[in-house]
Design a protein around this motif. Sequence first.
Motif, PDB file in Angstrom:
ATOM      1  N   UNK A 128       0.816  -1.222   0.000  1.00 39.88           N
ATOM      2  CA  UNK A 128       0.000   0.000   0.000  1.00 39.88           C
ATOM      3  C   UNK A 128       0.845   1.265   0.000  1.00 39.88           C
ATOM      4  N   UNK A 129       1.909   1.269   0.796  1.00 42.83           N
ATOM      5  CA  UNK A 129       2.734   2.460   0.887  1.00 42.83           C
ATOM      6  C   UNK A 129       3.437   2.746  -0.439  1.00 42.83           C
ATOM      7  N   UNK A 130       3.923   1.699  -1.084  1.00 44.33           N
ATOM      8  CA  UNK A 130       4.594   1.882  -2.368  1.00 44.33           C
ATOM      9  C   UNK A 130       3.623   2.402  -3.426  1.00 44.33           C
ATOM     10  N   UNK A 131       2.403   1.885  -3.425  1.00 45.15           N
ATOM     11  CA  UNK A 131       1.401   2.354  -4.385  1.00 45.15           C
ATOM     12  C   UNK A 131       1.096   3.837  -4.154  1.00 45.15           C
ATOM     13  N   UNK A 132       0.927   4.239  -2.890  1.00 45.67           N
ATOM     14  CA  UNK A 132       0.689   5.646  -2.592  1.00 45.67           C
ATOM     15  C   UNK A 132       1.840   6.524  -3.015  1.00 45.67           C
ATOM     16  N   UNK A 192       3.523  16.981   7.493  1.00 45.83           N
ATOM     17  CA  UNK A 192       2.317  16.197   7.816  1.00 45.83           C
ATOM     18  C   UNK A 192       2.367  14.785   7.252  1.00 45.83           C
ATOM     19  N   UNK A 193       3.456  14.423   6.574  1.00 42.62           N
ATOM     20  CA  UNK A 193       3.499  13.137   5.874  1.00 42.62           C
ATOM     21  C   UNK A 193       3.365  11.916   6.757  1.00 42.62           C
ATOM     22  N   UNK A 194       3.791  12.006   8.019  1.00 41.12           N
ATOM     23  CA  UNK A 194       3.732  10.852   8.916  1.00 41.12           C
ATOM     24  C   UNK A 194       2.458  10.790   9.746  1.00 41.12           C
ATOM     25  N   UNK A 195       1.650  11.836   9.686  1.00 42.73           N
ATOM     26  CA  UNK A 195       0.445  11.870  10.520  1.00 42.73           C
ATOM     27  C   UNK A 195      -0.554  10.743  10.228  1.00 42.73           C
ATOM     28  N   UNK A 196      -0.679  10.242   8.974  1.00 40.24           N
ATOM     29  CA  UNK A 196      -1.617   9.127   8.759  1.00 40.24           C
ATOM     30  C   UNK A 196      -1.330   7.906   9.619  1.00 40.24           C
ATOM     31  N   UNK A 207      -1.288   4.109   2.413  1.00 39.38           N
ATOM     32  CA  UNK A 207      -1.204   4.756   1.102  1.00 39.38           C
ATOM     33  C   UNK A 207      -0.975   6.264   1.250  1.00 39.38           C
ATOM     34  N   UNK A 208      -1.658   6.883   2.214  1.00 34.90           N
ATOM     35  CA  UNK A 208      -1.458   8.312   2.455  1.00 34.90           C
ATOM     36  C   UNK A 208      -0.048   8.592   2.966  1.00 34.90           C
ATOM     37  N   UNK A 209       0.453   7.735   3.844  1.00 28.97           N
ATOM     38  CA  UNK A 209       1.822   7.909   4.331  1.00 28.97           C
ATOM     39  C   UNK A 209       2.828   7.776   3.188  1.00 28.97           C
ATOM     40  N   UNK A 210       2.567   6.849   2.276  1.00 33.30           N
ATOM     41  CA  UNK A 210       3.434   6.729   1.104  1.00 33.30           C
ATOM     42  C   UNK A 210       3.372   7.953   0.218  1.00 33.30           C
TER      43      UNK A 210
END
Length: 481
Positions: free
Chosen positions: A326-330, A357-361, A379-382
């Motif tokens: 998921x992170x790679x896709x985001x 704000x990138x780590x807040x998810x 995905x949002x974190x990615x």
Amino acid sequence: MPNDRSAPADTSRTPTAPDAVAPAAPVVPGAPAPDAVTPAPVLPPGVAAVPEGVAPAVPDALAPAAPRGYRAVFAVAEFRAVFAAHLFSLLGVVVSELALTVLVYDLTGSPLLSALTFALGLLPYLIGGTLFAGVADRYPARRVLVVCDLLCAACVAVMLVPATPVAGLLALRCLVAAIAPVFTGTRMAALTDILGEGDLYVLGRSLLRIVSQSAMLIGFGAGGVLLTVLSPRGAITVTAVTFLASAALLRFGTRARPARSGDGGGTLLKESLAGARLILGDRRVRALMLLFWVPPMFVVAPEALAAPYADAIGVPSAALGLLLCSMAVGHIGAELFVGSALGPRNRSRIVLPVAAVGLLPLVVYAVRPGLPLAVAALALAGAGAAYVIGLDQWFVDAVPEELRGRAMTLLTAGLMTVQGLGMALAGLAAEFFPVHQVVAGSGILGTVCTLLLVAEVRATAPGRMSDTEGRDRADRHVTSG
């Protein structure tokens, strides 16, 4: 922050005053009559006369549209060779990691040694990136890249020998990992020669990152398929071929260019360490480098703990793949959007807000979310990693050219090292706290650390540092040659 300094091509010019009218030449009897003066053509209002000998410009409406965005990067033939070489070598590395892990397990039956094979892919980065960083500036880039590929191919070839013991396999894995940061740093610095230091470089780096993220999704799948039809050593053979293909593409697809700094008379180790001191001693460069390193150190926590979290929320093992990809896709989706939809100035503007704000998810993990919400948060974190596109430009602007290869090598080595450290710390914390609390805590602590870095990057922005800091920085750049 870097500004768009280039003026538009169609910038209007202030009309010049008409030339003074020259007096008529006297007519001398018997002399030839002067040539007839051709009257100047009448031009439409607002159209300037074209100087003699200069071809008239083709109107924008009639000129062929120049490629923009990622298409403009692929229009550069040398970059196409670098891109193809990167694709070959990266897929080969991913397949070899999987195949070597299986081979070590088949030979020993030890899960510890099998897992250690993966860990050895990260740990030597710091050693190679620190001790051998001087190679990137001391020797011509093309030669360094080709030699690195050939050395990796030779290491892999030795792995194929049945008589190679397990200890030898692990040592060769370490050697390949130690070469990797030198190769990557040299290639990153060489991109500034191939694409320039502006927007094309930023988009070229973006494309290579996208390939790296995609390789994690495709490479392990391809490796799994290969292992169903080939033995582990057979799959490793594919890696040797990919390294040789990469070397050939770089040798014949890129131009030979001189070294950046040449042989300064000292040993390679001394030159590498001196370069690291100069790079990390510059307040601006150090702040930017930490902004590359710190968010990834915390964002790897959910990936490192994906298996225990899937078990904790009671989802089937097939769901583990969703948590891991998921992170790679985001990241891939956000990088493509930012690289294609935003211009250089807007990419620069979003660096600090998105990094902040990138780590807040990840804080969503505090409520122990189910699979759909966890996948969305990952995905949002990615997607938060898209800040790196603009940061690439800032870093190139801040690092002097004679140190660029060493700076890129150190950047790569540090990035891989802190991610390995982040995984280890997340695993250690999960021994004492629930997995979902560890991931949420990583998001909170990482955000606090990133906000401190954002403040430091703002404080060191061009025009904000004191005059003394600026002079000291200029002195360090002069003495680094």
